[in-house]
Design an enzyme around this catalytic site. Structure first.
Site, PDB file in Angstrom:
ATOM      1  N   ASP A 227     -52.658 -22.812 -99.323  1.00  0.00           N
ATOM      2  CA  ASP A 227     -52.938 -21.389 -99.482  1.00  0.00           C
ATOM      3  C   ASP A 227     -51.621 -20.627 -99.609  1.00  0.00           C
ATOM      4  O   ASP A 227     -50.538 -21.211 -99.600  1.00  0.00           O
ATOM      5  CB  ASP A 227     -53.781 -20.875 -98.325  1.00  0.00           C
ATOM      6  N   GLY A 230     -51.106 -15.709 -96.815  1.00  0.00           N
ATOM      7  CA  GLY A 230     -51.561 -14.348 -96.563  1.00  0.00           C
ATOM      8  C   GLY A 230     -52.594 -14.242 -95.456  1.00  0.00           C
ATOM      9  O   GLY A 230     -52.573 -13.295 -94.668  1.00  0.00           O
ATOM     10  N   ASP A 316     -52.662 -12.725-101.625  1.00  0.00           N
ATOM     11  CA  ASP A 316     -53.644 -11.646-101.618  1.00  0.00           C
ATOM     12  C   ASP A 316     -53.545 -10.894-100.303  1.00  0.00           C
ATOM     13  O   ASP A 316     -52.995 -11.386 -99.328  1.00  0.00           O
ATOM     14  CB  ASP A 316     -55.067 -12.184-101.824  1.00  0.00           C
ATOM     15  N   GLY A 387     -61.561 -12.756 -98.919  1.00  0.00           N
ATOM     16  CA  GLY A 387     -61.750 -11.446 -98.333  1.00  0.00           C
ATOM     17  C   GLY A 387     -62.793 -11.493 -97.236  1.00  0.00           C
ATOM     18  O   GLY A 387     -63.237 -12.563 -96.813  1.00  0.00           O
ATOM     19  N   ASP A 444     -63.765 -24.912 -97.369  1.00  0.00           N
ATOM     20  CA  ASP A 444     -62.855 -25.419 -96.332  1.00  0.00           C
ATOM     21  C   ASP A 444     -63.096 -24.717 -95.017  1.00  0.00           C
ATOM     22  O   ASP A 444     -63.495 -23.555 -94.977  1.00  0.00           O
ATOM     23  CB  ASP A 444     -61.397 -25.205 -96.755  1.00  0.00           C
ATOM     24  N   CYS A 483     -74.974 -42.867 -88.287  1.00  0.00           N
ATOM     25  CA  CYS A 483     -73.583 -42.679 -88.707  1.00  0.00           C
ATOM     26  C   CYS A 483     -72.856 -44.015 -88.792  1.00  0.00           C
ATOM     27  O   CYS A 483     -73.025 -44.893 -87.936  1.00  0.00           O
ATOM     28  CB  CYS A 483     -72.867 -41.752 -87.727  1.00  0.00           C
ATOM     29  N   CYS A 485     -69.426 -44.254 -88.930  1.00  0.00           N
ATOM     30  CA  CYS A 485     -68.017 -44.134 -88.530  1.00  0.00           C
ATOM     31  C   CYS A 485     -67.685 -45.145 -87.439  1.00  0.00           C
ATOM     32  O   CYS A 485     -68.556 -45.665 -86.740  1.00  0.00           O
ATOM     33  CB  CYS A 485     -67.718 -42.713 -88.054  1.00  0.00           C
TER      34      CYS A 485
END
Length: 535
Positions: A227, A230, A316, A387, A444, A483, A485
């Site tokens: 990113d 900001g 931004d 935003g 994300d 699962c 994992c």
């Protein structure tokens, strides 16, 4: 570069000569009072290898003890709106785009005003920048017949991203509690790193010296996104999204003298502003040592160039949820100018990196429409939705339901559906399921990994708060029987309960591996349901 600063008593023109430099430099810049009666501070910017030459009587050649540090070498912006800007202490703005300096509240006739030109038109960008990128593109595989959901692939220099997909957040180029290899094992494709934190530690020179983030992290076959920094800078002013919402925007304003609904100057320790916004960029103080830094559209792009991520984000301005509309109007306009400057800096040397725009406007549909129309007309490679996105999931969904259909339109010879869409900072399960149906490709959030550190495990049965004593004797029962994992294959709930209660560090590792696996399984299930036109 010539910058003219106008006050109520004097007009001063400062001339700067630029030295060419190919390296990122760190140096101090000064800001002094140009009008002692009103105590205005103006930033002498452009921060790299500039000799300051002036004929006025003010002491501009003295380096102020509290001067902000420019993070990187920045060249003169190539768009007129940046080079012609008059620098001011930015304060709440009027609805017509004029920024008013309120240093002399007793005499409004003497207030300074600065009007900025509109951001550059799409036609001012080079024609080649609108051509497809050979190193980056979005491939649409299937469009659901039941909803706006779609399955696709984002092709990057470091690998393919299946969409819709979850993006894990590695704040400091590291996932909390797990090795990057563990993330690869559970199918984590795209990873998000935060420029703000990496600027302050270890710094761009260290990462660049390693050959970029992929080498630094030893993740040479997995795509990365960074990113602009900001979000974290403006979070210094307003706190986290949760804090700002829960306090009605008052949390960080206390002690700073700032009115509710304003944006640009916010209170910090000792009465000093923690974040100050000018047309040039944002000045903030490091949480590590208190030093002041100036982050500009050009410098954040240069930083992300040194990091070498596959996808980068322009600078931004992030306004809070609680904000006066006039201030929000000016914030969106400034964001457009900043993003245009970021894009022009990026296009000087693309380096096989894609840049997404960030669509703003808060919950104001008129401003969202304006932001979407302008930014999608520019040669960005993808669309990020940022935003303020609402105070709850309901407001978020209402905003996306209204906005996402516009990203399927073709306007001014731009087919918006051919580019990926990313939802910034949102990845809780209900929001994911809603956003996927509306055509969001990636999203994300540190939410799943943060949950794991605090003892909350995700499962198909719902959230498991492992600290509860009811799990102390659940022998032989994994977190999620479905699962695959390594945590679920080797350990049961009873043992994980013990590790959490005993504050054993290994719990964080085992829990994070599971939650990352769960998120990637969830997205794989969503893709399959879309292919079958079930959602």
């Amino acid at each position: 570069l010539a910058i003219t600063t106008t006050t109520t008593t004097t007009t001063t023109t400062m001339a700067f000569s630029s030295l060419s430099s190919n390296k990122l430099m760190i140096r101090q810049i000064s800001y002094r009072s140009f009008d002692n009666d009103h105590n205005n501070k103006f930033i002498l910017d452009r921060c790299n290898n500039f000799y300051r030459r002036t004929k006025n009587t003010h002491h501009v050649n003295n380096i102020a003890a509290d001067a902000p540090t420019c993070l990187f070498s920045t060249t003169t912006p190539s768009i007129e709106s940046a080079s012609n800007a008059t620098h001011e202490v930015a304060t709440p703005s009027s609805s017509d785009g004029t920024i008013t300096n309120n240093c002399n509240k007793k005499n409004n006739k003497n207030q300074n005003t600065t009007t900025y030109p509109p951001p550059p038109d799409a036609s001012t960008f080079p024609s080649w920048s609108y051509s497809p990128r050979p190193f980056f593109h979005f491939e649409l595989l299937h469009q659901s017949t039941k909803s706006a959901a779609r399955v696709g692939r984002i092709h990057t220099p470091h690998g393919t991203i299946d969409t819709p997909g979850y993006v894990a957040v590695a704040t400091n180029a590291a996932l909390k509690g797990v090795d990057i290899r563990d993330a690869d094992t559970v199918g984590q494709q795209l990873i998000f790193c935060n420029t703000y934190h990496l600027l302050l530690q270890p710094g761009t020179d260290v990462v660049e010296g390693a050959g970029g983030l992929h080498n630094f992290m030893n993740r040479k076959s997995g795509p990365l996104i960074t990113d602009s920094g900001g979000f974290q800078v403006f979070s210094l002013a307003y706190g986290s999204v949760h804090e700002e919402l829960s306090t009605g925007g008052e949390l960080k304003r206390r002690g700073g003298g700032e009115k509710k609904g304003s944006l640009h100057v916010t209170g910090g320790k000792g009465g000093k502003p923690s974040v100050q916004v000018t047309e040039e960029g944002a000045i903030f103080r490091s949480y590590r040592d208190g030093k002041s830094f100036l982050l500009t559209p050009e410098s954040t792009v240069q930083a992300q160039k040194s990091f070498g991520a596959d996808i980068i984000i322009p600078l931004d301005e992030l306004p809070p949820y609680h904000i006066d509309r006039n201030v929000l109007v000016n914030s969106v306009e400034r964001t457009h100018r900043w993003e245009a400057r970021s894009l022009q800096e990026h296009l000087k040397d693309v380096k096989d990196q894609a840049m997404y725009c960030v669509i703003h406007g808060g919950l104001d549909r008129e401003l969202r429409q304006k932001s979407l129309d302008y930014l999608t007309s520019l040669p960005f490679d993808g669309y990020a939705i940022g935003g303020s996105l609402g105070k709850n999931s309901k407001e978020l969904m209402e905003l996306l339901e209204w906005m996402m259909p516009m990203l399927n339109e073709e306007k001014n010879e731009v087919n918006r559906r051919n580019k990926p869409r990313h939802l910034l900072g949102i990845a809780d399960e209900p929001s994911i399921l809603g956003a996927v149906k509306l055509g969001v490709d990636t999203m994300d959030s540190c939410y799943p990994t943060r949950l794991s550190r605090h003892g909350t495990l995700l499962s198909r049965e719902g959230k498991i708060h492992i600290k509860s004593g009811k799990y102390s004797r659940q022998y032989g029962i994994p977190i999620d029987p479905e699962c695959s994992c390594s945590t679920c294959q080797q350990y049961d709930r009873s043992y994980l309960w013990h590790l959490f209660k005993a504050k054993e560090p290994v719990f964080m590792t085992l829990a994070t591996i599971h939650n990352l696996q769960y998120m990637n399984d969830l997205m794989a299930e969503q893709r399959q349901l879309i292919l079958e036109n079930k959602i």
